[in-house]
Design a protein around this motif. Structure first.
Motif, PDB file in Angstrom:
ATOM      1  N   ARG A   1      65.890  37.926   7.470  1.00 15.54           N
ATOM      2  CA  ARG A   1      65.010  39.086   7.385  1.00 15.54           C
ATOM      3  C   ARG A   1      65.403  40.125   8.434  1.00 15.54           C
ATOM      4  NH1 ARG A   1      60.389  37.060   4.416  1.00 15.54           N
ATOM      5  NH2 ARG A   1      59.157  38.905   4.948  1.00 15.54           N
TER       6      ARG A   1
ATOM      7  N   GLY B   1      60.546  45.750  -4.372  1.00 10.65           N
ATOM      8  CA  GLY B   1      60.068  46.358  -3.137  1.00 10.65           C
ATOM      9  C   GLY B   1      60.871  47.554  -2.672  1.00 10.65           C
TER      10      GLY B   1
ATOM     11  N   ASP C   1      60.396  43.445   1.613  1.00 15.13           N
ATOM     12  CA  ASP C   1      58.993  43.126   1.898  1.00 15.13           C
ATOM     13  C   ASP C   1      58.343  44.400   2.440  1.00 15.13           C
ATOM     14  OD1 ASP C   1      56.533  42.251   2.918  1.00 15.13           O
ATOM     15  OD2 ASP C   1      57.324  40.247   3.335  1.00 15.13           O
TER      16      ASP C   1
ATOM     17  N   LYS D   1      55.256  45.093   2.971  1.00 12.31           N
ATOM     18  CA  LYS D   1      54.139  44.896   3.902  1.00 12.31           C
ATOM     19  C   LYS D   1      54.635  44.707   5.330  1.00 12.31           C
ATOM     20  CE  LYS D   1      50.845  42.997   0.559  1.00 12.31           C
ATOM     21  NZ  LYS D   1      50.013  41.809   0.177  1.00 12.31           N
ATOM     22  N   THR D   2      55.668  43.874   5.496  1.00 10.86           N
ATOM     23  CA  THR D   2      56.177  43.605   6.845  1.00 10.86           C
ATOM     24  C   THR D   2      57.303  44.554   7.237  1.00 10.86           C
ATOM     25  OG1 THR D   2      57.806  41.997   6.026  1.00 10.86           O
ATOM     26  CG2 THR D   2      55.601  41.172   6.583  1.00 10.86           C
TER      27      THR D   2
END
Length: 379
Positions: free
Chosen positions: A238, A120, A225, A227-228
């Motif tokens: 996170r 990613g 990540d 997408k987020t």
């Protein structure tokens, strides 16, 4: 004829080659010695300058020179990739299929960021350890108007203080842009503090505290990540971001692992004082490629090459050549856009940062400009 073969045209390989050529000038002219440098590129890059690209403080042309301009004319230059090393046959194989033999082999193959090892990252994050990536980060910063910024560090990596420098420079930059109040900065590091050495960690904690920069410790990067827009640690922590800058773990060159000479990371086991490859008295390693417990930095290559060149020159001249490298390293540390400190240390003496000042910042700027003279072995 004694044949010196150097794999790598970066700072370590170029400095050592130039010092050997200068010290063995008579022997080269008498055809008693031959020095060959194998470089994958026909140009030399001042890699510490990548740090300045995102801030428009350096341009690519400031950091690049044709390799012929920085390498002594008495050295044979081969532009190719070393694909095999046989220390028993005392030979190196090139991508073009040619095999070269040596009497002394010097490995200066460097360290290389592995962004592909962080899923990613290439899609959603930035790094500044490569020219094209530093330019992409510059473009992203030009468009940045505030938000969450995460600087996340993987280990090991070269230029160990560069992530700290970038973070403090970025904070200064955000103030100058007038967007600091709407910008949150988090520095994520995999150890118990923001740096592996206590005195430098203390400096960072102090500077970061004064600048309202958050520190996430024990943050071991697992993936990004996209997408987020979160970077995720191995234990599931996170960190959300609007701008992500990652220093990915580095590895040694592929040829080292393929030759079975190094560990899983491609780092070579080296005698810490003599700089020879373990159990070999005709193979030496300089610069980032070693497994030595010191910084992978340009100054390390500089001090190593001074000692190793002197020893090798002495051996050719029939002298003992038994000087020892003591692990000496010197690093400037930018603490913003107009202040810096520095550290110097060796195997036995830990670093002690001096108080950041404009004077040290200007000294670093002068050193950056003087790299090309330093590279030629004049300084």
């Amino acid at each position: 004829m004694k044949k010196f073969l150097i794999i790598g045209g970066g700072t370590a390989g170029t400095m050592l080659g130039n010092k050997l050529a200068k010290g063995l000038a008579n022997e080269i002219s008498e055809k008693e010695v031959k020095i060959t440098v194998i470089s994958e590129k026909d140009y030399h890059v001042y890699q510490p300058g990548y740090l300045y690209i995102p801030f428009h403080l350096k341009q690519p042309e400031d950091l690049i020179r044709p390799i012929e301009q920085v390498l002594d004319s008495k050295i044979e230059l081969i532009i190719d990739k070393a694909t095999g090393i046989n220390t028993t046959a005392k030979s190196v194989t090139l991508k073009n299929g040619k095999t070269l033999t040596y009497d002394y082999l010097i490995i200066a193959t460097g360290s290389h960021p592995q962004s592909v090892d962080i899923p990613g990252l290439d899609e959603a994050g930035h790094i500044f350890y490569e020219m094209d990536r530093a330019l992409k980060l510059r473009d992203a910063m030009d468009k940045f108007e505030g938000g969450k910024v995460v600087v996340a560090v993987g280990l090991p990596h070269k230029c160990p203080v560069a992530p700290l420098e970038f973070t403090m420079m970025f904070e200064d930059w955000a103030r100058q842009r007038g967007i600091r109040e709407k910008t949150e900065i988090t520095y994520a590091y995999p150890l118990a503090g923001p740096y592996g050495t206590a005195s430098v960690a203390e400096l960072a904690v102090k500077e970061f505290g004064e600048r309202d920069i958050s520190i996430e410790t024990f943050f071991m990067i697992d993936h990004v990540d996209a997408k987020t827009k979160e970077i995720v640690s191995m234990d599931g922590n996170r960190l959300p971001f609007d701008l992500l800058v990652v220093i990915p773990p580095h590895k040694g060159a592929d040829v080292i692992r393929e030759a079975g000479l190094g560990d899983n990371g491609g780092w070579l086991p080296v005698n810490r004082n003599k700089l020879n490859l373990e159990n070999k008295d005709d193979v030496f390693v300089v610069g980032d490629a070693t497994n030595l417990p010191i910084s992978k930095a340009g100054s390390t290559a500089h001090f190593e090459s001074e000692i190793l060149a002197e020893n090798l020159i002495a051996k050719v001249k029939g002298l003992p050549g038994n000087k020892h490298y003591n692990g000496k390293v010197f690093c400037f540390i930018e603490t913003g856009l107009n202040k810096a400190t520095y550290i110097t240390f060796d195997y036995d003496n830990p670093p002690k940062p001096v108080t950041p000042s404009k004077m040290v910042h200007y000294a670093k700027a002068a050193y950056n400009s003087g790299h090309w003279v330093n590279l030629k072995g004049i300084m």
